[in-house]
Design a protein around this motif. Structure first.
Motif, PDB file in Angstrom:
ATOM      1  N   UNK A   1      48.193 -15.354   3.688  1.00  0.00           N
ATOM      2  CA  UNK A   1      46.693 -15.499   4.157  1.00  0.00           C
ATOM      3  C   UNK A   1      46.432 -17.073   3.816  1.00  0.00           C
ATOM      4  N   UNK A   2      46.004 -17.937   4.907  1.00  0.00           N
ATOM      5  CA  UNK A   2      45.975 -19.126   4.729  1.00  0.00           C
ATOM      6  C   UNK A   2      44.455 -19.412   4.476  1.00  0.00           C
ATOM      7  N   UNK A   3      43.459 -18.507   4.844  1.00  0.00           N
ATOM      8  CA  UNK A   3      41.757 -18.894   4.851  1.00  0.00           C
ATOM      9  C   UNK A   3      41.225 -17.758   4.752  1.00  0.00           C
ATOM     10  N   UNK A   4      40.513 -17.468   3.701  1.00  0.00           N
ATOM     11  CA  UNK A   4      39.553 -16.362   3.744  1.00  0.00           C
ATOM     12  C   UNK A   4      38.263 -16.711   4.610  1.00  0.00           C
ATOM     13  N   UNK A   5      38.260 -15.804   5.633  1.00  0.00           N
ATOM     14  CA  UNK A   5      37.153 -15.800   6.443  1.00  0.00           C
ATOM     15  C   UNK A   5      35.735 -15.447   6.051  1.00  0.00           C
ATOM     16  N   UNK A   6      35.596 -14.105   5.590  1.00  0.00           N
ATOM     17  CA  UNK A   6      34.463 -13.414   5.257  1.00  0.00           C
ATOM     18  C   UNK A   6      34.595 -12.883   3.933  1.00  0.00           C
ATOM     19  N   UNK A   7      33.331 -13.010   2.976  1.00  0.00           N
ATOM     20  CA  UNK A   7      33.638 -12.360   1.695  1.00  0.00           C
ATOM     21  C   UNK A   7      32.286 -11.524   1.510  1.00  0.00           C
ATOM     22  N   UNK A   8      32.538 -10.198   1.293  1.00  0.00           N
ATOM     23  CA  UNK A   8      31.089  -9.476   1.126  1.00  0.00           C
ATOM     24  C   UNK A   8      31.195  -9.479  -0.422  1.00  0.00           C
ATOM     25  N   UNK A   9      29.995  -9.531  -0.908  1.00  0.00           N
ATOM     26  CA  UNK A   9      29.971  -9.408  -2.432  1.00  0.00           C
ATOM     27  C   UNK A   9      28.722  -8.822  -2.866  1.00  0.00           C
ATOM     28  N   UNK A  10      28.737  -7.600  -3.711  1.00  0.00           N
ATOM     29  CA  UNK A  10      27.547  -7.232  -4.169  1.00  0.00           C
ATOM     30  C   UNK A  10      27.737  -7.562  -5.883  1.00  0.00           C
ATOM     31  N   UNK A  11      26.635  -8.293  -6.286  1.00  0.00           N
ATOM     32  CA  UNK A  11      26.538  -8.584  -7.715  1.00  0.00           C
ATOM     33  C   UNK A  11      25.413  -7.204  -8.238  1.00  0.00           C
ATOM     34  N   UNK A  12      25.923  -7.084  -9.442  1.00  0.00           N
ATOM     35  CA  UNK A  12      24.935  -5.774 -10.156  1.00  0.00           C
ATOM     36  C   UNK A  12      23.649  -6.395 -10.185  1.00  0.00           C
ATOM     37  N   UNK A  13      22.598  -5.614 -10.057  1.00  0.00           N
ATOM     38  CA  UNK A  13      21.245  -5.790 -10.069  1.00  0.00           C
ATOM     39  C   UNK A  13      20.753  -6.315 -11.369  1.00  0.00           C
ATOM     40  N   UNK A  14      21.568  -6.062 -12.266  1.00  0.00           N
ATOM     41  CA  UNK A  14      20.898  -6.459 -13.771  1.00  0.00           C
ATOM     42  C   UNK A  14      21.339  -8.097 -13.937  1.00  0.00           C
ATOM     43  N   UNK A  15      22.187  -8.407 -13.097  1.00  0.00           N
ATOM     44  CA  UNK A  15      23.009  -9.666 -13.230  1.00  0.00           C
ATOM     45  C   UNK A  15      21.950 -10.639 -12.531  1.00  0.00           C
ATOM     46  N   UNK A  16      21.256 -11.841 -13.299  1.00  0.00           N
ATOM     47  CA  UNK A  16      20.698 -12.767 -13.109  1.00  0.00           C
ATOM     48  C   UNK A  16      21.094 -14.147 -12.331  1.00  0.00           C
ATOM     49  N   UNK A  17      22.684 -13.980 -12.270  1.00  0.00           N
ATOM     50  CA  UNK A  17      23.402 -15.307 -11.872  1.00  0.00           C
ATOM     51  C   UNK A  17      24.538 -14.775 -11.037  1.00  0.00           C
ATOM     52  N   UNK A  18      24.954 -15.723 -10.123  1.00  0.00           N
ATOM     53  CA  UNK A  18      26.154 -15.401  -9.264  1.00  0.00           C
ATOM     54  C   UNK A  18      27.390 -15.523 -10.329  1.00  0.00           C
ATOM     55  N   UNK A  19      28.440 -14.859  -9.873  1.00  0.00           N
ATOM     56  CA  UNK A  19      29.761 -14.969 -10.692  1.00  0.00           C
ATOM     57  C   UNK A  19      30.174 -16.595 -10.983  1.00  0.00           C
ATOM     58  N   UNK A  20      30.749 -16.693 -12.126  1.00  0.00           N
ATOM     59  CA  UNK A  20      31.119 -18.011 -12.301  1.00  0.00           C
ATOM     60  C   UNK A  20      32.428 -18.310 -11.573  1.00  0.00           C
TER      61      UNK A  20
END
Length: 100
Positions: A1-20
């Motif tokens: 895979x040369x490029x990731x086109x679309x990423x769907x991400x769910x961050x837990x609702x108790x998390x106040x920050x995006x993943x590092x």
């Protein structure tokens, strides 16, 4: 895979920050379901703590549930041409992001 086109991400609702790891991922489109606090921190824009985690992604759609409503708040961002649209009002952005 040369490029990731679309990423769907769910961050837990108790998390106040995006993943590092988010700055290392290079999708052309990010669909994000996150907490109101994370969304508010994103909505602050360039002065927010989350800016470096998502600003490199060409298209971002982010949503947060709230007040008993699914996808109550949103943020739409495009890198070029730069555009950010959100319905998170300024005082809420700063309060939820811990800036006031």
């Amino acid at each position: 895979m040369t490029a990731l086109r679309r990423l769907a991400l769910t961050v837990r609702y108790n998390e106040k920050h995006l993943p590092l790891y988010l700055p290392t991922v290079k999708p052309s489109h990010l669909l994000l379901d996150c907490s109101p606090e994370a969304l508010a921190s994103m909505a602050v824009g360039k002065s927010g703590a989350e800016w470096d985690k998502f600003s490199h992604i060409p298209h971002v759609e982010a949503y947060a549930n709230g007040e008993g409503t699914e996808k109550r708040w949103h943020l739409f961002y495009t890198r070029e041409p730069y555009k950010m649209e959100t319905d998170v009002e300024a005082t809420r952005q700063f309060r939820l992001a811990g800036l006031i």
